[in-house]
Design a protein around this motif. Sequence first.
Motif, short mmCIF file in Angstrom:
data_model
loop_
_atom_site.label_atom_id
_atom_site.label_comp_id
_atom_site.label_asym_id
_atom_site.label_seq_id
_atom_site.Cartn_x
_atom_site.Cartn_y
_atom_site.Cartn_z
N VAL A 257 0.85 -1.20 0.00
CA VAL A 257 0.00 0.00 0.00
C VAL A 257 0.88 1.24 0.00
N PHE A 258 1.89 1.19 0.84
CA PHE A 258 2.81 2.33 0.95
C PHE A 258 3.54 2.57 -0.38
N GLU A 259 3.99 1.50 -1.01
CA GLU A 259 4.73 1.65 -2.26
C GLU A 259 3.82 2.18 -3.38
N LEU A 260 2.54 1.81 -3.35
CA LEU A 260 1.61 2.40 -4.31
C LEU A 260 1.50 3.90 -4.08
N GLU A 261 1.42 4.29 -2.81
CA GLU A 261 1.39 5.72 -2.49
C GLU A 261 2.65 6.41 -3.01
N ARG A 262 3.79 5.73 -2.87
CA ARG A 262 5.06 6.32 -3.34
C ARG A 262 5.05 6.51 -4.86
N LEU A 263 4.34 5.63 -5.57
CA LEU A 263 4.25 5.79 -7.02
C LEU A 263 3.53 7.10 -7.38
N TYR A 264 2.61 7.51 -6.50
CA TYR A 264 1.88 8.76 -6.71
C TYR A 264 2.58 9.94 -6.03
N ASN A 265 3.17 9.67 -4.85
CA ASN A 265 3.67 10.74 -3.99
C ASN A 265 5.00 10.32 -3.38
N THR A 266 6.07 10.77 -3.95
CA THR A 266 7.40 10.32 -3.52
C THR A 266 7.79 10.83 -2.14
N SER A 267 7.04 11.80 -1.59
CA SER A 267 7.38 12.32 -0.26
C SER A 267 6.82 11.46 0.87
N ALA A 268 5.96 10.49 0.56
CA ALA A 268 5.40 9.63 1.60
C ALA A 268 6.52 8.85 2.28
N SER A 269 6.43 8.71 3.60
CA SER A 269 7.52 8.04 4.32
C SER A 269 7.07 7.12 5.43
N HIS A 270 5.87 7.33 6.00
CA HIS A 270 5.55 6.60 7.22
C HIS A 270 4.04 6.50 7.46
N ILE A 271 3.69 5.68 8.47
CA ILE A 271 2.34 5.62 9.00
C ILE A 271 2.44 5.94 10.49
N SER A 272 1.54 6.80 11.00
CA SER A 272 1.53 7.14 12.42
C SER A 272 0.28 6.56 13.06
N CYS A 273 0.42 5.97 14.24
CA CYS A 273 -0.72 5.42 14.97
C CYS A 273 -1.00 6.26 16.21
N GLU A 274 -2.23 6.78 16.30
CA GLU A 274 -2.60 7.66 17.39
C GLU A 274 -3.01 6.86 18.62
N VAL A 275 -3.03 7.53 19.78
CA VAL A 275 -3.42 6.86 21.02
C VAL A 275 -4.87 6.43 21.01
N THR A 276 -5.69 7.03 20.16
CA THR A 276 -7.09 6.65 20.09
C THR A 276 -7.28 5.37 19.31
N GLY A 277 -6.21 4.84 18.72
CA GLY A 277 -6.31 3.58 18.00
C GLY A 277 -6.45 3.74 16.51
N GLY A 278 -6.44 4.97 16.01
CA GLY A 278 -6.53 5.21 14.59
C GLY A 278 -5.16 5.37 13.97
N ALA A 279 -5.13 5.91 12.77
CA ALA A 279 -3.84 6.13 12.11
C ALA A 279 -3.91 7.42 11.33
N ILE A 280 -2.77 8.09 11.24
CA ILE A 280 -2.69 9.29 10.42
C ILE A 280 -1.48 9.13 9.51
N SER A 281 -1.63 9.47 8.27
CA SER A 281 -0.53 9.32 7.33
C SER A 281 -0.87 10.06 6.06
N THR A 282 0.05 10.05 5.12
CA THR A 282 -0.22 10.65 3.82
C THR A 282 -1.02 9.70 2.94
N LEU A 283 -1.28 8.50 3.40
CA LEU A 283 -2.04 7.54 2.62
C LEU A 283 -3.51 7.94 2.57
#
Length: 628
Positions: A257-283
């Motif tokens: 999934v991340f590599e597909l994002e990189r095909l569109y957006n080369t600045s993508a680098s990570h996935i962040s997981c919040e304390v509420t159990g969700g995730a925030i990222s450029t994905l």
Amino acid sequence: MAGSRSFTDYVRNTFDNQFWAIADEYLRENINPLDMKLFKVHKAGEPEIIDVLVEHVWVEDLPEMRIQFDVAISVTFEIPEADYHYDGSEEKRIWLMVRCRGDLSCNLDDFEIFEVSDYTGKNRAKNPLDDSLVPYIQYEKLDEVATSFLEGYYPEALKITQSKQDPVWVNPEILIERLGLTLKTQRIREDASVFGQIYFVDTEAEMYDSKTESDMSMHIDGKTIIVDPKIYLLRNLGSVNNTIIHECVHWVKHRKVFELERLYNTSASHISCEVTGGAISTLSRKSTEWMEKQANQLTPRIQMPAEPFRIKAKQYVAKFMQESNARHVVDVMEKVITALEVSFGVSRQAAKIRLVELGFEEAIGTYTYLDGHYVKPHGFRKGSIKISQTFSLSAQDAAVERFINPKLRELTDDGDYLFVDNHFVYNSPLYVERDKNGRLDLTGYARSHMDECCLVFDMRITSKVDNIYHTTCFLNREPSDITFGIKFHNGFENAPQERQIQMRKKIQAEELDIRKQMTDDPEQCMDLLLGWRKMNYTDLGLEIDRDPKTISRTVKGDTKPKVETAALICFGLNLPPIISMKLMEVLDCKLNPMKYPDHQWINEALYMKYPEPIWAVREYLEPYGVVI
């Protein structure tokens, strides 16, 4: 947040020339216009392609970063008129299945087409990925996928151990090493709202610097999991382990999934997981939601693999029941959960939820926190309630439901049900007893047969929580930001044993007879009730800590009592609702719950807590600022 990334769109836009070339070759080798039935053309000429469209793409997951994908293309071509006497042409369309493969780690630069055939409409992918390259994982296949994960990276965790042996728990540091990842602790956000991040590629990232109390830029190598050190202070060890393994699941299952994002957006680098159990990222939001759902579902199954966990749980149940001479599984379930929590390196709630998933429904009635205390463990007939239903509710929820629900009020107004240890329980000696301090409590039989003697309530989550977390939230009723709406389950047929019903009817008949003897004379009523309870004014005074003469003057009308004093007399005599409400009226202290909030709670106590000792009633009223 980026828009939804589509692998189909990427294939359509990137490999269009290759599909035109393969369509042209296929036409030349396989299509003979002379064999075709034509309606507008007398003599067929050489066909010419007009358009090639990618209609659908099916992706299959392969080891490492390789993928294989079947592309359905429609080829529209024109057959011109070869006879110069006529002027015309005719369009035809065929569908082809083009089988391709490539490696995402090199941006699909090794893309190749290895098979072309007529389209049949059948997809042959055994391990399919969706259009964002998130794996398709059916709920019933989660344990199978978790087992496969362990077979590949931590096979010893699948070992079945003997009853006196500890299970092999998944050590996150060892798992990280086997995956070729690096673990690093670093403050991520000042408010600790992000407890974990996984970096797929080298990048410069903004991190919080505790020394300068500001954000700073720092280099982070790819294949690095960052964990905020505050998590070690704010959460238990089981939650820390869960966080790290959660990130490992992202690495194994979601790199594509991340590599597909990189095909569109080369600045993508990570996935962040919040304390509420969700995730925030450029994905994309869609990808993020599916990845978080899978990571949240797979992580506990990796930490607590089904068969080893189930067998170890049975071993602990047998061990603790033998040691304590317990009669029911629910009597030892808290000990079982604690032992599993330690043995598998997980949180207490994770162990509880996993037990329920694997069929140990006795775990549902454990570690429920209400009104500032843990409700005692309780069990029920298997399948008698749903995950979103409960026997346990707070005193405030109980009062609100009695106020707004006529059916519940009807069941409780005559004293048939009492509110004991956060349950509405049938008022019978088989189900209710007094503890050593005189407080009402559920009997051991009641705690093992809640479906027989307690009312059921439906739960709904009123705070904003994604649907994927609902089951977890229903089972996890520890203190949290999750708020529940509680509603009486009118359709539930409570079925106390017939003998208990007959005993209750006998008591009700006695109470009704006393009520019928009561007049509007306060002195007559008090003499009747004191005689019924085999007490005098002195006994009552000692019970409610009031001067007997003061009580006598109140009854004679020499002094007008407060509502609280009249209620105190009712509690001192342990008067059931049908009698206490008449006495309150006779003493000219009729309650007005609609006007006075204190009256609402006194009214609730007179209905639900009347058999309790005075100190227990006061304890019940104290959180609501009511003093009697």
